[in-house]
Design a protein around this motif. Structure first.
Motif, short mmCIF file in Angstrom:
data_model
loop_
_atom_site.label_atom_id
_atom_site.label_comp_id
_atom_site.label_asym_id
_atom_site.label_seq_id
_atom_site.Cartn_x
_atom_site.Cartn_y
_atom_site.Cartn_z
N ILE A 172 23.13 -29.85 8.97
CA ILE A 172 22.55 -31.14 8.59
C ILE A 172 22.41 -31.09 7.08
CG2 ILE A 172 20.48 -32.56 8.72
CD1 ILE A 172 19.99 -31.26 11.53
N CYS A 177 20.13 -39.31 6.09
CA CYS A 177 20.62 -39.56 7.45
C CYS A 177 19.72 -38.91 8.49
CB CYS A 177 22.05 -39.04 7.61
SG CYS A 177 23.26 -40.04 6.73
N ASN A 178 19.25 -37.71 8.21
CA ASN A 178 18.40 -37.05 9.20
C ASN A 178 17.08 -37.78 9.37
OD1 ASN A 178 18.48 -34.93 11.12
ND2 ASN A 178 16.99 -33.77 9.93
N THR A 182 15.94 -39.45 12.84
CA THR A 182 14.65 -39.03 13.40
C THR A 182 13.75 -40.24 13.64
OG1 THR A 182 14.80 -36.91 12.24
CG2 THR A 182 12.63 -37.55 13.03
N THR A 217 27.61 -35.81 2.65
CA THR A 217 27.76 -34.66 3.55
C THR A 217 29.14 -34.02 3.39
OG1 THR A 217 26.21 -35.62 5.15
CG2 THR A 217 27.72 -33.94 5.98
N LYS A 262 22.59 -35.72 15.64
CA LYS A 262 22.45 -35.31 14.24
C LYS A 262 23.76 -35.60 13.52
CE LYS A 262 18.33 -33.52 14.60
NZ LYS A 262 17.21 -34.20 13.91
N LEU A 264 26.28 -34.12 11.46
CA LEU A 264 26.66 -32.75 11.09
C LEU A 264 27.90 -32.76 10.22
CD1 LEU A 264 26.38 -30.63 14.40
CD2 LEU A 264 24.64 -31.02 12.65
N VAL A 289 19.08 -26.22 15.69
CA VAL A 289 19.41 -27.30 14.77
C VAL A 289 18.92 -28.65 15.31
CG1 VAL A 289 21.73 -27.83 15.65
CG2 VAL A 289 21.24 -28.10 13.20
N GLU A 293 14.16 -31.89 11.68
CA GLU A 293 13.89 -33.32 11.70
C GLU A 293 13.59 -33.85 10.31
OE1 GLU A 293 14.62 -34.77 14.40
OE2 GLU A 293 13.39 -34.19 16.12
N ASN A 297 17.07 -30.28 5.82
CA ASN A 297 18.45 -29.86 6.00
C ASN A 297 18.48 -28.52 6.72
OD1 ASN A 297 18.98 -32.01 4.26
ND2 ASN A 297 20.35 -30.83 2.94
N GLN A 312 16.94 -23.33 7.07
CA GLN A 312 16.54 -24.72 6.93
C GLN A 312 15.49 -24.89 5.85
OE1 GLN A 312 14.79 -24.50 11.14
NE2 GLN A 312 13.70 -26.19 10.22
#
Lengths: 444, 444
Positions: A172, A177-178, A182, A217, A262, A264, A289, A293, A297, A312
């Motif tokens: 991530i 985006c995450n 979420t 990304t 997610k 990715l 992963v 949240e 990352n 992370q």
């Protein structure tokens, strides 16, 4: 002389400072100046010598940035930092893959000075050229801050996992985006609504394209893949899909099936070459992963000796990004100069690129169908013809007049075969929307 | 000469190998030999020069270890490796904090050769002395494999997070305990039963004391804390509790309350000094560390710039441990010699130690009480007298003749106050078992 036998004097704390010029005084640049001031003694102990900012460059000298610039040299033209006698290393925080940032990089390395940058677009585009220039000069090109902010994932791949042939690296890599995914899951609101909120909170840009369409990304993935597999970053080889088309329905079905969605970036060495792809993915809830949240990352690296590892942390923002920049400076102050891409630039190959059609994996499919006799048989037949094996099938609700969702998951199959089956299914009269497909990414 | 201006020749691939002597050919030693053979070209590219095993030492030269020792020097006495002309760096995989391992370490560093070890007990006990010897000689003392196996957490703390004042570092540092706790939760079997299974699978030793009583975790925590806070490892300052007393009931109540029980090693800088403790902890299910299961390890580091980061991976076994040893060798081959404890040995302080009674945190309490009128009032009063604020209270079941569990969680409170309240509660006639207490560890 054997480098493990350097004289003791090299290893002790020195009083000769590493003198840093900072180009760009936005939030990260100010963070770098602050950390080097506030933690001067601690960093000198860790670096073996003081690390001090001596000069800066930005657009507007008069602007209040909340820090004092007294005693620092000032350059209106960033490139002039490279030429200053009181600068040993330049930190570039201007941004953009070309223009002033690239000019500064070339000028700095051309003068035999180390260069530190957070500029993923420039490294993804010009990284090997700059790495070669750095090696020619015998200085560092360092860009830890370019990928996953505060997580020292480049150091981990390059040094910490140096014993391993990496088989897959994924993660991530975009906090915006995450955060959006979420929020969609936890509030039940749709993409557009959450995006507006993210923009209001400053988590998303006014023009969110770079983030939500997966471009950011992809830049980061190209750098991760280069380090992991010893090849040149190759943005053009990456299959990129963003998150605009992820719906609340898909998020709910994912949870029901034991997955979380997610965005990715995935790089994997396959029999067809290096597979690189950025897209929304279903990850099992049993995978760590899945539990990364909000704006966090995470990067998963699979090595042949170490197995699966995951790191992370926060991927952006003043503190995390400045933390990564300063870590690079500490390495340079210590004289630890490793090739930016793990191996010398001349040894960076260009791996054959595996097309997305050759991807092998499991899939989630959502169809909107009219509940007519024989529809599911037609769908099942289309998969069977292509030897796509189904793992599960859920039909939700019954209605003679409205379309109902049919959700399927497949066992591992070739993407090309799946796509052919979906083409057939999309043409069925009872299938009234284009089939929605999300790849499932399993962890080891 | 400024170390950022080394001549280019220093940075290119050299043909001069780094010559390694390996002491101890158990599973990890064999793994190190295999990796350096199987990945010779890849490691040479990453290290800038070949890294080759030239000599080994073990107890029995004739034993079949699944690898050929042909062409390698052999020493019956490990310490003789240090004296060999064809050895630049010694890898110690003998184990034990004293005896042959320590003798070898001193002999190697005394000869001005680098020393790599996976020996947590020795580093926890003699690390600063060995670090000083390494610095006197201008060589590396490296022990990445001593903590959390394949996770490069020492490199991450020492280099990747070098910009940060660390406020807390904690983690799951013992795979055996994490496996047992995971199995207890998922199968509902009790500690003794799962321990027997873990022993049969080779995940636990015949004498499991070292693992399940928290001693192994304490060794690793002392090293993590030393790196994170720049102090000497201090095993004696660590409050240690193992997992023998964790019951299925506690695991079930934890889940019901939104927690999972993990054996954590925690080091935190407080107003009272450095707090170091090893004990079963309740971690919120929302915390990533709650989802680190089976034999996996994880380390959470909180830094003032980077925020919260977590790294996870396999903490033991041939591949992960050998991966860490080889990573240290690659650093040494490159000439990257950082102080083992982040700062020079002479700069390692002895932080004042915060007693466990001064710990501030939330608690889970389980009481077994006879369901008589006024019991809960007595319990509540005992907490109120000590100003311990309750967050939740569950009484499960009603019985006039049998004891029923009463489960409470508190808001953050001083441990000394909590203990006084528990002493009063334990003395109540209706409380028929000693109160069970598990500390709650919140993440940021």
């Amino acid at each position: 002389m054997n480098s493990s036998h350097k004289p003791a004097a090299d290893r002790r704390v020195s009083t000769t400072p590493l003198r840093v010029g900072v180009a760009g005084l936005g939030t990260v640049g100010v963070g770098v100046v602050e950390i080097l001031r506030d933690h001067a003694a601690m960093i000198a102990a860790r670096a073996g010598r003081p690390v001090v900012v001596t000069a800066v460059s930005a657009r507007d000298q008069g602007r209040d940035r909340g820090i004092s610039l007294a005693g620092l040299g000032w350059e209106d033209d960033a490139a002039a930092l490279a030429a200053r006698d009181d600068v040993d290393v330049v930190v570039e925080l201007i941004g953009g893959s070309e223009g002033p940032a690239l000019h500064l990089a070339r000028a700095t390395l051309g003068r035999g000075k180390a260069f530190v940058t957070a500029n993923k677009a420039m490294i993804a585009t010009h990284g090997p050229e700059l790495a070669a220039a750095a090696e020619d000069a015998g200085v560092a090109l360092a860009f830890e801050a370019a990928v996953a902010g505060g997580i020292p994932i480049l150091k981990t791949l390059r040094e910490g996992l140096a014993a391993n042939a990496i088989t897959r690296v994924y993660g991530i890599l975009n906090g915006t985006c995450n955060y959006i995914l979420t929020e969609m899951r936890t509030t039940g609101r749709d993409f557009a609504d959450v995006l507006t909120q993210a923009q209001a909170l400053g988590y998303a840009e006014a023009d969110p394209t770079f983030d939500v369409d997966g471009i950011d990304t992809a830049h980061k993935l190209s750098i991760l893949a280069a380090l992991a597999f010893g090849g040149r970053p190759d943005i053009g080889a990456i299959h990129v899909e963003g998150i605009r088309h992820v719906t609340i329905d898909d998020i709910r079905f994912a949870e029901e099936l034991g997955f979380r969605i997610k965005l990715l970036g995935v790089a994997r060495m396959t029999d067809h070459g290096l597979e690189q792809r950025v897209h929304p993915s279903m990850v099992p809830l049993s995978a760590p992963v899945a539990h990364v949240e909000d704006v966090f990352n995470a990067v998963v690296a699979e090595g042949d000796a170490v197995g699966t590892t995951m790191s992370q942390g926060r991927g952006a923002g003043r503190g995390p990004t400045a933390s990564a920049v300063v870590a690079d400076l500490v390495d340079i102050a210590r004289g630890c100069v490793t090739p930016g891409f793990s191996v010398p630039a001349a040894a960076l190959g260009q791996h054959p690129s595996a097309p997305i059609e050759a991807h092998q994996g499991a899939f989630y499919i959502r169809l909107m169908v009219l509940d007519q006799p024989g529809v599911l048989a037609d769908v099942a037949r289309a998969f069977a013809v292509e030897h796509v094996s189904l793992e599960s099938l859920i039909q939700r609700g019954r209605s003679a007049v409205e379309a109902v969702p049919v959700v399927l998951t497949t066992h591992a199959t070739a993407e090309a075969a799946l796509r052919r089956a979906l083409d057939v299914i999309a043409a069925l009269p009872a299938v009234i929307e284009p089939p929605r497909m999300i790849r499932i990414e399993r962890s080891l």
